[in-house]
Design a protein around this motif. Structure first.
Motif, PDB file in Angstrom:
ATOM      1  N   LEU A  85      54.969  41.731  26.119  1.00  0.00           N
ATOM      2  CA  LEU A  85      54.915  40.301  25.800  1.00  0.00           C
ATOM      3  C   LEU A  85      54.545  39.471  27.020  1.00  0.00           C
ATOM      4  CD1 LEU A  85      58.058  39.993  23.486  1.00  0.00           C
ATOM      5  CD2 LEU A  85      55.660  39.934  22.793  1.00  0.00           C
ATOM      6  N   MET A  86      55.059  39.837  28.187  1.00  0.00           N
ATOM      7  CA  MET A  86      54.714  39.093  29.397  1.00  0.00           C
ATOM      8  C   MET A  86      53.250  39.272  29.759  1.00  0.00           C
ATOM      9  SD  MET A  86      57.911  39.297  32.032  1.00  0.00           S
ATOM     10  CE  MET A  86      57.613  41.027  32.333  1.00  0.00           C
ATOM     11  N   GLY A  87      52.668  40.434  29.410  1.00  0.00           N
ATOM     12  CA  GLY A  87      51.261  40.655  29.693  1.00  0.00           C
ATOM     13  C   GLY A  87      50.343  39.734  28.921  1.00  0.00           C
ATOM     14  N   LEU A  88      50.841  39.109  27.859  1.00  0.00           N
ATOM     15  CA  LEU A  88      50.042  38.161  27.084  1.00  0.00           C
ATOM     16  C   LEU A  88      50.045  36.765  27.686  1.00  0.00           C
ATOM     17  CD1 LEU A  88      51.148  39.213  23.490  1.00  0.00           C
ATOM     18  CD2 LEU A  88      49.018  39.796  24.640  1.00  0.00           C
ATOM     19  N   MET A  89      50.912  36.526  28.661  1.00  0.00           N
ATOM     20  CA  MET A  89      50.973  35.215  29.296  1.00  0.00           C
ATOM     21  C   MET A  89      49.921  35.112  30.394  1.00  0.00           C
ATOM     22  SD  MET A  89      55.100  34.756  29.602  1.00  0.00           S
ATOM     23  CE  MET A  89      56.152  34.973  28.166  1.00  0.00           C
ATOM     24  N   MET A 198      45.875  36.441  19.122  1.00  0.00           N
ATOM     25  CA  MET A 198      47.099  36.334  19.915  1.00  0.00           C
ATOM     26  C   MET A 198      48.326  36.593  19.043  1.00  0.00           C
ATOM     27  SD  MET A 198      48.513  35.856  22.800  1.00  0.00           S
ATOM     28  CE  MET A 198      47.204  35.189  23.823  1.00  0.00           C
ATOM     29  N   THR A 199      48.315  36.109  17.821  1.00  0.00           N
ATOM     30  CA  THR A 199      49.411  36.402  16.891  1.00  0.00           C
ATOM     31  C   THR A 199      49.496  37.890  16.606  1.00  0.00           C
ATOM     32  OG1 THR A 199      49.063  34.240  15.866  1.00  0.00           O
ATOM     33  CG2 THR A 199      50.390  35.839  14.649  1.00  0.00           C
ATOM     34  N   LEU A 200      48.330  38.512  16.415  1.00  0.00           N
ATOM     35  CA  LEU A 200      48.304  39.956  16.199  1.00  0.00           C
ATOM     36  C   LEU A 200      48.806  40.706  17.421  1.00  0.00           C
ATOM     37  CD1 LEU A 200      47.454  42.419  14.474  1.00  0.00           C
ATOM     38  CD2 LEU A 200      45.172  42.208  15.471  1.00  0.00           C
ATOM     39  N   GLU A 201      48.438  40.249  18.611  1.00  0.00           N
ATOM     40  CA  GLU A 201      48.877  40.912  19.837  1.00  0.00           C
ATOM     41  C   GLU A 201      50.381  40.775  20.054  1.00  0.00           C
ATOM     42  OE1 GLU A 201      47.287  42.840  22.375  1.00  0.00           O
ATOM     43  OE2 GLU A 201      46.134  43.045  20.542  1.00  0.00           O
ATOM     44  N   LEU A 202      50.946  39.651  19.637  1.00  0.00           N
ATOM     45  CA  LEU A 202      52.404  39.504  19.710  1.00  0.00           C
ATOM     46  C   LEU A 202      53.090  40.557  18.849  1.00  0.00           C
ATOM     47  CD1 LEU A 202      52.796  35.617  19.547  1.00  0.00           C
ATOM     48  CD2 LEU A 202      53.298  37.092  21.512  1.00  0.00           C
ATOM     49  N   ALA A 203      52.548  40.788  17.655  1.00  0.00           N
ATOM     50  CA  ALA A 203      53.107  41.817  16.782  1.00  0.00           C
ATOM     51  C   ALA A 203      52.883  43.206  17.368  1.00  0.00           C
ATOM     52  CB  ALA A 203      52.488  41.710  15.390  1.00  0.00           C
TER      53      ALA A 203
END
Length: 224
Positions: A85-89, A198-203
């Motif tokens: 999750l932090m990698g998406l920031m 981004m929503t898909l990546e969160l999942a």
């Protein structure tokens, strides 16, 4: 300067002071502390998730000492999920996209399970190499195939995690680089597509942590 798409995953700091890898210790700072008389909503949410995961893995493992085993598995889940999750920031290094991290997680766990299984349940470990009902002509081939599939488990675990992290980041990078080429109408479409990705990546970030520990749990059931 980015020479290729995969350069987005390169550490940007020097070899002498690799600050990118400090993101690995951030999950320990995000664990809620029990210093308060009344738990916060975040603590109650994390506690509920941990209890749910413990009950699920307790039924799956069916061991007499499941408390220690499930605690370790849940810890691995939190470590992978928070790093994903932090990698998406923005401006945070995606450590779980590197094989050096994912293989460091998978190889010791797999090796410890193999050592424990072969030392304590040798006959059952041999039995797993030959599925029931195998024709005599295929027995040698099945033993070879099962042995190879067992040996490559840590590699498949690490590749599965890192590849899924890389794939989503590459898609977001590809779409982001198109913003300077198209007009405003197309840019709005690109931004909406990026929001969906981004929503898909969160999942995916949470699912990949769950898949990782589920596979570890399935490997654990084979050694007892």
């Amino acid at each position: 300067m980015m020479t290729n798409l995969f350069s987005t995953f390169d550490p940007s700091t020097s070899n002498l002071l690799a600050l990118n890898w400090l993101s690995l210790i951030l999950p320990t700072l995000l664990v809620p502390l029990n210093f308060w008389v009344k738990k916060t909503r975040m603590e109650m949410l994390i506690s509920t998730i941990m209890k749910t995961l413990h009950n699920e893995f307790k039924n799956l493992l069916n061991w007499t000492f499941t408390m220690g085993v499930t605690s370790f598995i849940i810890m691995v889940f939190w470590f992978i999920t928070i790093n994903n999750l932090m990698g998406l920031m923005p401006y945070i290094f995606t450590a779980t996209s590197h094989m050096v991290i994912t293989l460091t997680l998978a190889l010791p766990i797999w090796l410890s399970l193999m050592i424990f299984g072969w030392l304590n349940n040798t006959s059952k470990m041999f039995a797993h190499l030959l599925p029931m009902g195998t024709p005599p002509a295929l027995m040698m081939f099945m033993i070879l195939i099962e042995s190879i599939s067992n040996i490559i488990r840590p590699i498949t675990l690490s590749i599965r995690l890192s590849a899924n992290m890389i794939a989503g980041h590459l898609l977001l990078t590809l779409l982001g680089n198109q913003g300077t080429i198209y007009n405003m109408k197309n840019n709005i479409l690109i931004i909406n597509t990026q929001l969906l990705l981004m929503t898909l990546e969160l999942a995916v970030a949470m699912i990949q942590g769950y898949v990782f520990i589920i596979l570890i749990s399935l490997y654990t059931t084979e050694i007892h």
